[in-house]
Design an enzyme around this catalytic site. Structure first.
Site, mmCIF file in Angstrom:
data_model
loop_
_atom_site.group_PDB
_atom_site.id
_atom_site.type_symbol
_atom_site.label_atom_id
_atom_site.label_comp_id
_atom_site.label_asym_id
_atom_site.label_seq_id
_atom_site.Cartn_x
_atom_site.Cartn_y
_atom_site.Cartn_z
ATOM 1 C CE LYS A 185 59.952 55.538 -0.443
ATOM 2 N NZ LYS A 185 60.226 54.619 0.696
ATOM 3 N N GLY A 242 50.177 52.256 6.447
ATOM 4 C CA GLY A 242 51.124 52.933 7.316
ATOM 5 C C GLY A 242 50.430 53.811 8.335
ATOM 6 C CB SER A 243 51.766 56.575 10.377
ATOM 7 O OG SER A 243 52.155 57.554 9.419
ATOM 8 N N GLY A 247 49.542 58.668 5.885
ATOM 9 C CA GLY A 247 48.433 58.422 4.970
ATOM 10 C C GLY A 247 47.663 59.681 4.643
ATOM 11 C CD GLU A 266 45.631 48.291 7.045
ATOM 12 O OE1 GLU A 266 46.194 48.053 8.123
ATOM 13 O OE2 GLU A 266 45.624 47.500 6.077
ATOM 14 C CB CYS A 303 46.586 47.094 10.902
ATOM 15 S SG CYS A 303 46.500 45.660 9.816
#
Length: 525
Positions: A185, A242-243, A247, A266, A303
């Site tokens: 995606k 991502g966020s 998530g 993550e 991150c």
């Protein structure tokens, strides 16, 4: 960029062009970039998953040598377009060209690392326990086991790493190495970069003589297209960077399916840095410079950004504070990845500034526009941090919150209060570290990677790396998204009992035709 079509790749076919709704935007200028990308239709998404399921029947049984050849071909193809990536990706992300070139190299190295793992073959953990028909009172059967690929995997591209955590990033590399077809995606922040890499990957699949469903690249809104992928009954696992909100939403969908699937996300980490008193006295200004460099690297959009710094409130603190305040005050504004991330950073920094228990020690140069970020240095006390859970929220950008304490007990209480983290760092002299073994033991339970006398930004791609951690750093603290152990996320153990040798996978056949390392009757051979 004449090569860009604005279309999804459904196996070897392009999607049917419809109204373009997804456009890259240059975060530095606000310019809308061409071409636009149409959201994939439900029919096309289903077709991609069906092709992946069909491809799995062949690709899932391929040898490690065949998978290694594919991964190396992908890396070769990406290197051939490295100049195009270096020209386009900065327009879509605001990241400088040297960073894109560095990330391209890292991506290709990671693909080749997983190629070596697939080719060497011992990652499957082949185990053989020979039969003992004379064992009393019950004969022992012949039992053999190894890891097998799960099936089609959905991979979500990350906003902050348009190459290393995106189309051909670690999730894709590890899934392909395990024998799983991949449906990616694309992230709307860098759609053109995704298409360039996706074309390189599709061509590698074709040139390797593998079925077209081994790889597809889909465009569409994160919510609708992403959720549809995770819900699809033929998807067997997913990887996400991502966020926390995004998530957790997908985690719930993966768990609530009629057939729940592994979902590796993550999500959130503030990566605490503990500076012990001896180190502060010995090299306070150098630590300030190192911390500043780490917190502002990549505009704080890693991150592993050190968003929390815990220090002893004693007389040795002043040179450190003076130096980092000076550095932050003179820090230029910088472009963030997109307006959404920029707005979230501004909102989070404003909330901290308005908290009566928090002092803003320094602010960098203020830029103009939604994507311009100023570095900010905050300070609070251990008591305030322990009594206000909001102070432990991730602020994704160039800032850190300094928390001062006045005793070792308070420091340990701070460590125990932390949520799960990707990293935790301790700076100390040899005497500091010896006297604070208990701190290290606590941090081992809180983080996937514990560092001594370093800074957490920069994730080495090697066999031993762990880029994971307890929730909410990831959805599954037993896993990693970097390092060769990442391959195990997309496999499962299968046991073969009393099989004729000719029907066994080659990894388990008696003659060991692949010449891999195996455990035979309890002994590694």
């Amino acid at each position: 960029m004449a090569e860009l079509t604005g279309k999804s790749s459904i196996g070897f076919q392009s999607s049917t062009q419809s109204e373009s709704t997804i456009f890259g935007v240059n975060p530095a200028t606000g310019e809308t970039l061409q071409p636009g990308y149409a959201a994939v239709s439900e029919k096309e998404l289903n077709r991609a998953v069906e092709l992946a399921e069909d491809a799995f029947e062949i690709f899932g049984k391929s040898s490690g040598i065949e998978r290694a050849a594919l991964l190396r071909k992908i890396a070769d193809n990406i290197e051939l377009i490295s100049d195009k990536l270096a020209a386009l990706a900065p327009q879509e992300t605001g990241l400088p060209e040297p960073r894109i070139k560095m990330e391209t190299g890292r991506t290709c190295a990671q693909l080749r690392l997983f190629a070596s793992v697939a080719e060497e073959g011992s990652w499957v953990g082949a185990r053989i326990d020979h039969a003992d028909p004379d064992r009393a009172p019950v004969p022992k059967p012949d039992i053999r086991s190894m890891k097998r690929p799960l099936g089609p995997v959905a991979v979500f591209c990350a906003s902050n790493f348009p190459l290393a955590f995106s189309v051909a990033g670690g999730d894709t590399a590890s899934a392909l190495a395990a024998g799983c077809p991949v449906i990616v995606k694309a992230h709307q922040s860098h759609p053109g970069t995704a298409e360039l890499v996706g074309t390189a990957l599709t061509n590698a699949v074709k040139d390797s003589g593998l079925p077209e469903g081994v790889f597809s690249l889909l465009y569409g809104p994160g919510r609708e297209t992403g959720q549809a992928l995770v819900r699809h009954p033929k998807i067997k696992a997913a990887g996400f960077t991502g966020s926390r909100a995004g998530g957790q939403s997908l985690m719930k969908i993966a768990a609530d399916r009629p057939e729940p699937i592994p979902f590796y996300a993550e999500m959130s980490s503030i990566n605490p840095v503990f500076i012990l008193s001896g180190a502060m006295a010995e090299r306070g200004e150098a630590l300030a410079a190192g911390l500043y460099g780490s917190m502002t690297m990549g505009v704080g959009q890693f991150c592993t950004n050190p968003g929390l710094t815990i220090v002893d409130n004693n007389s040795n603190l002043e040179p450190f504070l003076s130096k980092i305040t000076e550095l932050v005050d003179s820090s230029p504004s910088a472009t963030m990845l997109n307006s959404g991330i920029g707005s979230a950073y501004d909102s989070g920094a404003r909330s901290l500034s308005e908290n009566v228990a928090v002092e803003a020690l320094a602010r960098g140069e203020a830029g103009e526009g939604k994507c311009q970020a100023e570095a900010v240095l905050f300070r609070t006390t251990s008591d305030s941090f322990l009594h206000d859970a909001s102070l432990g929220t991730e602020l994704f950008g160039p800032s850190t919150l300094i928390v001062t304490h006045d005793s070792k007990d308070k420091m340990l209480a701070l460590a125990k209060s932390l949520e799960g983290q990707l990293t935790a760092t301790v700076h100390g002299t040899e005497a500091d570290l010896e006297a604070n073994r208990d701190l290290l033991e606590i941090l081992e339970t809180k983080a996937g990677r514990v560092l001594i006398n370093g800074f957490p930004t920069g994730v080495e791609v090697c066999h031993s790396m762990v880029h994971g951690g307890p929730f909410p750093a990831t959805s599954d603290g037993r896993s990693t998204s970097v390092g060769t152990n990442a391959i195990h996320r997309f496999s499962r153990d299968v046991c073969y009992q009393s099989f004729p040798d000719s029907l066994l996978p080659r990894e388990l056949q008696e003659a060991n035709p692949l010449n891999i390392r195996r455990m035979i009757d309890g002994v590694i051979v």
